[in-house]
Write an enzyme that holds these catalytic residues in place. Structure first.
Site, PDB file in Angstrom:
ATOM      1  N   ARG A  62       0.818  -1.216   0.000  1.00  0.00           N
ATOM      2  CA  ARG A  62       0.000   0.000   0.000  1.00  0.00           C
ATOM      3  C   ARG A  62       0.854   1.268   0.000  1.00  0.00           C
ATOM      4  NH1 ARG A  62      -4.717   2.302   1.116  1.00  0.00           N
ATOM      5  NH2 ARG A  62      -4.336   3.902   2.655  1.00  0.00           N
ATOM      6  N   ILE A  89      -8.684   4.760   0.188  1.00  0.00           N
ATOM      7  CA  ILE A  89      -8.227   5.681   1.223  1.00  0.00           C
ATOM      8  C   ILE A  89      -6.828   6.169   0.836  1.00  0.00           C
ATOM      9  CG2 ILE A  89      -7.670   5.906   3.684  1.00  0.00           C
ATOM     10  CD1 ILE A  89     -10.601   5.263   3.243  1.00  0.00           C
ATOM     11  N   ASN A 104     -13.465  15.633  -1.118  1.00  0.00           N
ATOM     12  CA  ASN A 104     -14.218  14.417  -1.415  1.00  0.00           C
ATOM     13  C   ASN A 104     -15.702  14.732  -1.457  1.00  0.00           C
ATOM     14  OD1 ASN A 104     -14.698  11.547  -1.692  1.00  0.00           O
ATOM     15  ND2 ASN A 104     -15.346  11.530   0.453  1.00  0.00           N
ATOM     16  N   THR A 105     -16.416  14.012  -2.309  1.00  0.00           N
ATOM     17  CA  THR A 105     -17.870  14.082  -2.266  1.00  0.00           C
ATOM     18  C   THR A 105     -18.397  12.737  -1.775  1.00  0.00           C
ATOM     19  OG1 THR A 105     -19.896  14.328  -3.548  1.00  0.00           O
ATOM     20  CG2 THR A 105     -17.918  13.761  -4.794  1.00  0.00           C
ATOM     21  N   HIS A 106     -19.317  12.806  -0.793  1.00  0.00           N
ATOM     22  CA  HIS A 106     -19.786  11.599  -0.112  1.00  0.00           C
ATOM     23  C   HIS A 106     -21.315  11.542  -0.161  1.00  0.00           C
ATOM     24  CE1 HIS A 106     -19.713   8.275   2.705  1.00  0.00           C
ATOM     25  NE2 HIS A 106     -20.674   8.871   3.378  1.00  0.00           N
ATOM     26  N   GLY A 140      -8.633  10.778   8.448  1.00  0.00           N
ATOM     27  CA  GLY A 140      -9.726   9.879   8.824  1.00  0.00           C
ATOM     28  C   GLY A 140     -10.563   9.460   7.624  1.00  0.00           C
ATOM     29  N   ASP A 142     -13.721  10.070   5.882  1.00  0.00           N
ATOM     30  CA  ASP A 142     -14.839  11.019   5.744  1.00  0.00           C
ATOM     31  C   ASP A 142     -15.008  11.913   6.977  1.00  0.00           C
ATOM     32  OD1 ASP A 142     -15.345   9.894   3.217  1.00  0.00           O
ATOM     33  OD2 ASP A 142     -16.666   8.382   4.073  1.00  0.00           O
TER      34      ASP A 142
HETATM   35  C1  GAR Z   1     -20.910   9.218  -5.665  1.00  0.00           C
HETATM   36  O1  GAR Z   1     -22.173   9.069  -5.065  1.00  0.00           O
HETATM   37  C2  GAR Z   1     -19.860   9.482  -4.602  1.00  0.00           C
HETATM   38  O2  GAR Z   1     -20.312  10.243  -3.533  1.00  0.00           O
HETATM   39  C3  GAR Z   1     -19.563   8.078  -4.148  1.00  0.00           C
HETATM   40  O3  GAR Z   1     -19.485   7.355  -5.331  1.00  0.00           O
HETATM   41  C4  GAR Z   1     -20.422   7.898  -6.258  1.00  0.00           C
HETATM   42  C5  GAR Z   1     -19.719   8.093  -7.586  1.00  0.00           C
HETATM   43  O4  GAR Z   1     -20.633   8.199  -8.625  1.00  0.00           O
HETATM   44  N1  GAR Z   1     -18.368   8.043  -3.371  1.00  0.00           N
HETATM   45  C6  GAR Z   1     -18.257   7.345  -2.246  1.00  0.00           C
HETATM   46  O5  GAR Z   1     -19.127   6.628  -1.810  1.00  0.00           O
HETATM   47  C7  GAR Z   1     -16.915   7.491  -1.546  1.00  0.00           C
HETATM   48  N2  GAR Z   1     -16.997   6.953  -0.225  1.00  0.00           N
HETATM   49  P1  GAR Z   1     -20.154   8.289 -10.140  1.00  0.00           P
HETATM   50  O6  GAR Z   1     -19.111   7.204 -10.367  1.00  0.00           O
HETATM   51  O7  GAR Z   1     -21.397   8.092 -10.941  1.00  0.00           O
HETATM   52  O8  GAR Z   1     -19.563   9.660 -10.353  1.00  0.00           O
END
Ligand code: GAR
Length: 189
Positions: A62, A89, A104-106, A140, A142
């Site tokens: 890793r 991660i 990040n978008t969650h 961490g 998220d």
């Molecule tokens: C999104 O909903 C994003 O928030 C999530 O993956 C999806 C990507 O969608 N990410 C996570 O869950 C990270 N922990 P996409 O591939 O259609 O853009």
């Protein structure tokens, strides 16, 4: 000065596509992935954006993978790195090198339901509202400072797929608006 945005993806890349279709497209200098076979990379290539792949399986451990990813990112001189469905991660080296520059978008309302199954976990908990969160990345999972959020109601009959699709509609808009602001002002707030 022109912003330099690098986007990391692991999946279908619909969030990336929203950026490609927006006014921030010209600031996206590269798209990277941990998976060579990834729809997000195809979207980038179709848009004429440079791509790179750093696959964990091709490294001894890793730490080596993280170093290789860090080296790719350093070469790209990004102002901001967007994790748009990037399901790995990041190691401490990458995070300390780019502290305050990784977003990040969650697909949940953090600090609730962090991790890889934010949509499933929210459904299982029986919440009536969930949503999405744009946040800085720290060491961490998220846990970094929240930039912005959108609420999405859970509807009767929702399953993980239907709920996630509605969340992603909001996520795309949240991400595009945040990056439009960043390109215009150099900040997210
Ligand atoms: C999104 O909903 C994003 O928030 C999530 O993956 C999806 C990507 O969608 N990410 C996570 O869950 C990270 N922990 P996409 O591939 O259609 O853009």
């Amino acid at each position: 000065m022109e912003s330099r945005i690098v986007v990391l993806v692991s999946g279908s890349g619909t969030l990336l596509q929203a950026l490609i279709d927006s006014s921030v497209r010209d600031s996206v200098v590269a798209v990277g992935s941990d998976l060579a076979d990834c729809q997000g990379l195809v979207r980038a290539q179709k848009a004429g954006i440079a791509t790179f792949v750093v696959e964990p399986a091709t490294f001894a451990n890793r730490s080596d993978w993280n170093s290789a990813l860090q080296s790719e990112l350093v070469d790209l001189r990004p102002d901001v790195i967007i994790l748009a469905g990037f399901m790995r991660i990041l190691g401490p080296g990458v995070i300390s090198q780019f502290r305050g520059q990784i977003i990040n978008t969650h697909p949940a309302l953090l600090p609730f339901f962090p991790g890889a199954h934010g949509v499933r976990d929210a459904l299982a908990a029986g919440v009536v509202n969930t949503g999405c969160t744009l946040h800085y990345v720290d060491e961490g999972v998220d846990t970094g400072e929240i930039i912005s959020q959108r609420i999405v109601p859970v509807l009767d009959g929702d399953d993980e797929v239907s709920l996630h699709e509605r969340i992603k509609i909001e996520e795309r808009d949240l991400l595009v608006k945040a990056l439009e602001l960043f390109v215009a002002t150099g900040t997210f707030k």
